[in-house]
Design a protein around this motif. Structure first.
Motif, PDB file in Angstrom:
ATOM      1  N   ALA A   1       0.933  10.453 -16.562  1.00 18.15           N
ATOM      2  CA  ALA A   1       1.655  11.558 -15.929  1.00 18.15           C
ATOM      3  C   ALA A   1       0.737  12.762 -15.755  1.00 18.15           C
ATOM      4  CB  ALA A   1       2.879  11.942 -16.766  1.00 18.15           C
ATOM      5  N   GLU A   2      -0.154  12.997 -16.735  1.00 15.85           N
ATOM      6  CA  GLU A   2      -1.122  14.086 -16.608  1.00 15.85           C
ATOM      7  C   GLU A   2      -2.094  13.828 -15.467  1.00 15.85           C
ATOM      8  OE1 GLU A   2      -3.100  15.681 -20.025  1.00 15.85           O
ATOM      9  OE2 GLU A   2      -1.570  14.960 -21.395  1.00 15.85           O
ATOM     10  N   VAL A   3      -2.491  12.566 -15.301  1.00 13.89           N
ATOM     11  CA  VAL A   3      -3.423  12.224 -14.223  1.00 13.89           C
ATOM     12  C   VAL A   3      -2.780  12.472 -12.862  1.00 13.89           C
ATOM     13  CG1 VAL A   3      -4.715  10.333 -13.159  1.00 13.89           C
ATOM     14  CG2 VAL A   3      -4.670  10.560 -15.652  1.00 13.89           C
ATOM     15  N   VAL A   4      -1.541  12.051 -12.704  1.00 17.02           N
ATOM     16  CA  VAL A   4      -0.848  12.283 -11.435  1.00 17.02           C
ATOM     17  C   VAL A   4      -0.665  13.776 -11.198  1.00 17.02           C
ATOM     18  CG1 VAL A   4       1.311  11.935 -10.169  1.00 17.02           C
ATOM     19  CG2 VAL A   4       0.310  10.048 -11.479  1.00 17.02           C
ATOM     20  N   LEU A   5      -0.265  14.505 -12.239  1.00 13.60           N
ATOM     21  CA  LEU A   5      -0.014  15.936 -12.112  1.00 13.60           C
ATOM     22  C   LEU A   5      -1.285  16.694 -11.733  1.00 13.60           C
ATOM     23  CD1 LEU A   5       2.036  18.285 -12.501  1.00 13.60           C
ATOM     24  CD2 LEU A   5       1.234  18.415 -14.874  1.00 13.60           C
ATOM     25  N   GLY A   6      -2.395  16.378 -12.401  1.00 14.26           N
ATOM     26  CA  GLY A   6      -3.602  17.154 -12.198  1.00 14.26           C
ATOM     27  C   GLY A   6      -4.544  16.608 -11.158  1.00 14.26           C
ATOM     28  N   SER A   7      -4.346  15.346 -10.753  1.00 17.28           N
ATOM     29  CA  SER A   7      -5.330  14.726  -9.875  1.00 17.28           C
ATOM     30  C   SER A   7      -4.720  14.028  -8.663  1.00 17.28           C
ATOM     31  CB  SER A   7      -6.173  13.721 -10.674  1.00 17.28           C
ATOM     32  OG  SER A   7      -7.103  13.057  -9.849  1.00 17.28           O
ATOM     33  N   THR A   8      -4.112  12.859  -8.863  1.00 15.91           N
ATOM     34  CA  THR A   8      -3.840  11.994  -7.715  1.00 15.91           C
ATOM     35  C   THR A   8      -2.834  12.575  -6.727  1.00 15.91           C
ATOM     36  OG1 THR A   8      -2.173  10.725  -8.965  1.00 15.91           O
ATOM     37  CG2 THR A   8      -4.433   9.910  -8.988  1.00 15.91           C
ATOM     38  N   GLN A   9      -1.924  13.433  -7.181  1.00 16.32           N
ATOM     39  CA  GLN A   9      -0.982  14.016  -6.218  1.00 16.32           C
ATOM     40  C   GLN A   9      -1.691  14.913  -5.205  1.00 16.32           C
ATOM     41  OE1 GLN A   9       1.773  17.159  -6.974  1.00 16.32           O
ATOM     42  NE2 GLN A   9       0.842  17.708  -8.944  1.00 16.32           N
ATOM     43  N   HIS A  10      -2.903  15.367  -5.527  1.00 16.12           N
ATOM     44  CA  HIS A  10      -3.640  16.271  -4.656  1.00 16.12           C
ATOM     45  C   HIS A  10      -4.622  15.551  -3.727  1.00 16.12           C
ATOM     46  CE1 HIS A  10      -2.112  19.606  -7.064  1.00 16.12           C
ATOM     47  NE2 HIS A  10      -2.456  18.922  -8.136  1.00 16.12           N
TER      48      HIS A  10
ATOM     49  N   GLY B   1       6.180  15.503  -4.350  1.00 17.45           N
ATOM     50  CA  GLY B   1       7.016  14.399  -3.887  1.00 17.45           C
ATOM     51  C   GLY B   1       8.175  14.081  -4.806  1.00 17.45           C
ATOM     52  N   ASN B   2       8.199  14.662  -5.996  1.00 20.61           N
ATOM     53  CA  ASN B   2       9.270  14.429  -6.966  1.00 20.61           C
ATOM     54  C   ASN B   2       9.400  15.681  -7.826  1.00 20.61           C
ATOM     55  OD1 ASN B   2      11.251  12.984  -8.380  1.00 20.61           O
ATOM     56  ND2 ASN B   2       9.764  12.163  -9.847  1.00 20.61           N
TER      57      ASN B   2
ATOM     58  N   GLU C   1       0.833  -1.199   0.000  1.00 23.31           N
ATOM     59  CA  GLU C   1       0.000   0.000   0.000  1.00 23.31           C
ATOM     60  C   GLU C   1       0.870   1.252   0.000  1.00 23.31           C
ATOM     61  OE1 GLU C   1      -2.764   2.264   3.192  1.00 23.31           O
ATOM     62  OE2 GLU C   1      -3.471   0.258   2.643  1.00 23.31           O
ATOM     63  N   ALA C   2       1.986   1.210   0.724  1.00 24.17           N
ATOM     64  CA  ALA C   2       2.873   2.381   0.790  1.00 24.17           C
ATOM     65  C   ALA C   2       3.454   2.704  -0.581  1.00 24.17           C
ATOM     66  CB  ALA C   2       3.987   2.128   1.805  1.00 24.17           C
ATOM     67  N   ASP C   3       3.873   1.666  -1.335  1.00 25.54           N
ATOM     68  CA  ASP C   3       4.432   1.900  -2.666  1.00 25.54           C
ATOM     69  C   ASP C   3       3.397   2.499  -3.602  1.00 25.54           C
ATOM     70  OD1 ASP C   3       6.961   1.063  -2.048  1.00 25.54           O
ATOM     71  OD2 ASP C   3       6.743  -0.948  -2.894  1.00 25.54           O
ATOM     72  N   LEU C   4       2.177   1.975  -3.565  1.00 26.79           N
ATOM     73  CA  LEU C   4       1.150   2.476  -4.468  1.00 26.79           C
ATOM     74  C   LEU C   4       0.748   3.896  -4.108  1.00 26.79           C
ATOM     75  CD1 LEU C   4      -0.721   2.133  -6.798  1.00 26.79           C
ATOM     76  CD2 LEU C   4      -2.302   0.846  -5.343  1.00 26.79           C
ATOM     77  N   ARG C   5       0.666   4.188  -2.822  1.00 26.36           N
ATOM     78  CA  ARG C   5       0.345   5.551  -2.408  1.00 26.36           C
ATOM     79  C   ARG C   5       1.437   6.517  -2.846  1.00 26.36           C
ATOM     80  NH1 ARG C   5      -1.288   5.385   3.851  1.00 26.36           N
ATOM     81  NH2 ARG C   5      -1.385   7.620   3.487  1.00 26.36           N
ATOM     82  N   GLN C   6       2.705   6.091  -2.728  1.00 32.69           N
ATOM     83  CA  GLN C   6       3.811   6.950  -3.159  1.00 32.69           C
ATOM     84  C   GLN C   6       3.732   7.199  -4.662  1.00 32.69           C
ATOM     85  OE1 GLN C   6       7.754   5.390  -2.444  1.00 32.69           O
ATOM     86  NE2 GLN C   6       8.732   6.941  -3.728  1.00 32.69           N
ATOM     87  N   TRP C   7       3.405   6.156  -5.427  1.00 37.27           N
ATOM     88  CA  TRP C   7       3.343   6.302  -6.872  1.00 37.27           C
ATOM     89  C   TRP C   7       2.206   7.237  -7.283  1.00 37.27           C
ATOM     90  CZ3 TRP C   7       0.112   5.008 -11.023  1.00 37.27           C
ATOM     91  CH2 TRP C   7       0.734   4.999 -12.273  1.00 37.27           C
ATOM     92  N   LEU C   8       1.041   7.095  -6.661  1.00 33.75           N
ATOM     93  CA  LEU C   8      -0.079   7.974  -6.976  1.00 33.75           C
ATOM     94  C   LEU C   8       0.195   9.407  -6.530  1.00 33.75           C
ATOM     95  CD1 LEU C   8      -3.046   5.636  -5.948  1.00 33.75           C
ATOM     96  CD2 LEU C   8      -2.416   6.309  -8.272  1.00 33.75           C
ATOM     97  N   ARG C   9       0.950   9.573  -5.459  1.00 36.57           N
ATOM     98  CA  ARG C   9       1.246  10.898  -4.929  1.00 36.57           C
ATOM     99  C   ARG C   9       2.345  11.604  -5.706  1.00 36.57           C
ATOM    100  NH1 ARG C   9      -1.580  13.756  -1.527  1.00 36.57           N
ATOM    101  NH2 ARG C   9      -1.472  12.375   0.273  1.00 36.57           N
ATOM    102  N   SER C  10       3.404  10.860  -6.070  1.00 35.94           N
ATOM    103  CA  SER C  10       4.584  11.510  -6.662  1.00 35.94           C
ATOM    104  C   SER C  10       4.798  11.183  -8.133  1.00 35.94           C
ATOM    105  CB  SER C  10       5.843  11.102  -5.884  1.00 35.94           C
ATOM    106  OG  SER C  10       6.131   9.721  -6.070  1.00 35.94           O
ATOM    107  N   GLY C  11       4.152  10.127  -8.623  1.00 35.93           N
ATOM    108  CA  GLY C  11       4.378   9.713  -9.996  1.00 35.93           C
ATOM    109  C   GLY C  11       5.548   8.777 -10.177  1.00 35.93           C
ATOM    110  N   ARG C  12       6.148   8.336  -9.068  1.00 37.30           N
ATOM    111  CA  ARG C  12       7.248   7.390  -9.187  1.00 37.30           C
ATOM    112  C   ARG C  12       7.447   6.632  -7.882  1.00 37.30           C
ATOM    113  NH1 ARG C  12      11.778   8.117  -6.603  1.00 37.30           N
ATOM    114  NH2 ARG C  12      12.866   6.734  -8.045  1.00 37.30           N
ATOM    115  N   HIS C  13       8.001   5.460  -8.014  1.00 37.55           N
ATOM    116  CA  HIS C  13       8.665   4.769  -6.921  1.00 37.55           C
ATOM    117  C   HIS C  13       9.683   3.858  -7.570  1.00 37.55           C
ATOM    118  CE1 HIS C  13       7.469   0.455  -6.756  1.00 37.55           C
ATOM    119  NE2 HIS C  13       6.393   0.847  -7.394  1.00 37.55           N
ATOM    120  N   GLU C  14      10.502   3.202  -6.799  1.00 37.78           N
ATOM    121  CA  GLU C  14      11.575   2.411  -7.386  1.00 37.78           C
ATOM    122  C   GLU C  14      10.991   1.371  -8.346  1.00 37.78           C
ATOM    123  OE1 GLU C  14      14.591   3.255  -7.156  1.00 37.78           O
ATOM    124  OE2 GLU C  14      14.119   4.819  -5.698  1.00 37.78           O
ATOM    125  N   GLY C  15      11.353   1.483  -9.606  1.00 42.60           N
ATOM    126  CA  GLY C  15      10.917   0.506 -10.592  1.00 42.60           C
ATOM    127  C   GLY C  15       9.744   0.932 -11.437  1.00 42.60           C
TER     128      GLY C  15
END
Length: 424
Positions: free
Chosen positions: A273-282, A373-374, A251-265
């Motif tokens: 990238a547009e979805v993360v930028l405009g939506s999930t990071q917020h 986050g990134n 869950e931590a990895d997926l939350r980080q990915w939705l929040r920042s657009g990346r995690h290891e791998g």
């Protein structure tokens, strides 16, 4: 004889359209009550509406390049032509200024405009019908608080008859049923919150859902993967461990990915990238946790890789291109650099049966969103102007067979097909 056949076919089509309209009207009449919920505190409602607009990434479609936020005008390419998003600001002549909360609710819930016209399903009301009335009212209140912008609607550019009311009625009769999201009693509150957001306002299936010949998805709860033909990207299946399933992620990895657009791998590129930028990071932490809980629980169904004839000579060309252009960042063994460049060995984007995303990255580069986050993501330059179509196929083929990777070779024809079907 031919004339009678044509007239008979037209009559049958008109009869089907009329039956569809009558059926749709019955569905609309039986839909949940349009009585507005108690407004509550105005400031709280506006704040909630602004947040919900982020969840739905409304500005992503309703803001044209260089245009005022939410003033519409951005073209949404579909297999049937281009749909232009309308103005959501409260301008009385060209926007939502004369709309009521009931009329806005009807648009979300039933896919009908203020004047009763059927809306194009490019506006994903098959997802938005799940949105609850109090959330719809909060979203409407926020949109009404925006600065009014005079921005007349651009007419859609759809091939006949796809934009006609009769065609839309037929589509809806086969593909749409209005209904607010109902909690699954077998699941807890967090799972249901994640399902409500993912299936409804976040409309994940609008990209990740497979589509039939009519352009309809199996349902808002299915994320089987789909080629976004007009964009040249593939939205991978969230049910397939070989594609984009997150059932094995923490869950931590997926939350980080939705929040920042990346995690290891993994990094969010292209439309995601547009979805993360405009939506999930917020998104709020609780909602990120809820979406992570839901997405990690999706049923799994693994695809079978296609059997193709290998082309060793093509891979040899690709090996030389990799050494020349890629190894400096991704490493001679494809292991990448932690925190900067992703590993290519075992990378699911490299290995997916559909090579479109890999080719798209080779052609246009890879750029993750700049998020809190990134804030300064590493990027990859484009190679479309440097590598020929055959060289692009060769490089992709090498990547799909190096360092223990096992996937089908990419042909020059694959590159040409991708170039011919995308809209830049």
């Amino acid at each position: 004889m031919k004339t009678r056949l044509v007239l008979g076919g037209l009559a049958a089509a008109l009869a089907l359209a009329l039956a569809a309209l009558l059926q749709l009207n019955r569905l609309d009449e039986g839909s949940p009550s349009a009585t507005s919920a108690a407004p509550g505190d105005a400031a709280t409602q506006l704040s909630r509406g602004a947040y919900l607009a982020r969840v739905g990434n409304c500005a992503g479609c309703h803001t044209a390049a260089g245009g005022a936020p939410y003033a519409g005008g951005r073209g949404v390419p579909t297999p049937f032509g281009t749909v232009f998003a309308p103005n959501l600001t409260p301008d009385a002549a060209t926007g939502l200024g004369r709309w009521s909360a009931d009329e806005f609710w009807r648009a979300l819930h039933n896919g009908r405009s203020r004047d009763g016209r059927l809306l194009s399903p490019a506006f994903p009301y098959d997802n938005y019908t799940l949105v609850r009335r109090d959330d719809a009212d909060a979203l409407f209140a926020y949109l009404q608080s925006l600065p009014a912008v005079a921005a007349p609607a651009r007419p859609h550019q759809l091939r006949w008859p796809f934009g006609s009311q009769a065609a839309l009625a037929v589509w809806r009769a086969f593909s749409f049923r209005p209904g607010v999201y109902q909690d699954d009693a077998r699941q807890d509150a967090r799972w249901n919150r994640g399902a409500y957001l993912s299936q409804g306002l976040a409309h994940c299936s609008a990209c990740h859902g497979s589509r039939n010949a009519l352009g309809a998805t199996p349902g808002p709860e299915r994320f089987d993967g789909a080629m976004l033909t007009e964009l040249g990207w593939y939205a991978p299946s969230l049910h397939d461990p070989r594609e984009a399933s997150v059932s094995g992620w923490s869950e931590a990895d997926l939350r980080q990915w939705l929040r920042s657009g990346r995690h290891e791998g993994a990094a969010a590129l292209g439309p995601m990238a547009e979805v993360v930028l405009g939506s999930t990071q917020h998104l709020q932490d609780d909602d990120l946790a809820a979406m992570a809980r839901y997405l990690r629980s999706l049923p799994q169904q693994q695809s079978r890789p296609p059997a193709t004839r290998p082309e060793p000579a093509l891979r040899q060309i690709g090996a030389k291109l990799y050494e020349q252009h890629c190894a400096g960042c991704h490493g001679a063994q494809g292991r990448g650099q932690r925190g900067a460049y992703p590993a290519l060995a075992g990378n699911r984007t490299v290995l997916m049966d559909e090579p479109a995303n890999l080719l798209r990255i080779i052609q246009r580069g890879g750029f993750a969103p700049a998020t809190a986050g990134n804030p300064r993501p590493f990027g990859m330059p484009p190679f479309a102007g440097l590598l020929t179509e055959r060289e692009q196929a060769a490089l992709a083929s090498f990547l799909r067979h190096a360092w223990g990777n096992e996937a089908a070779d990419v042909r020059e024809l694959d590159v040409l097909r991708l170039q011919n079907r995308r809209v830049d």
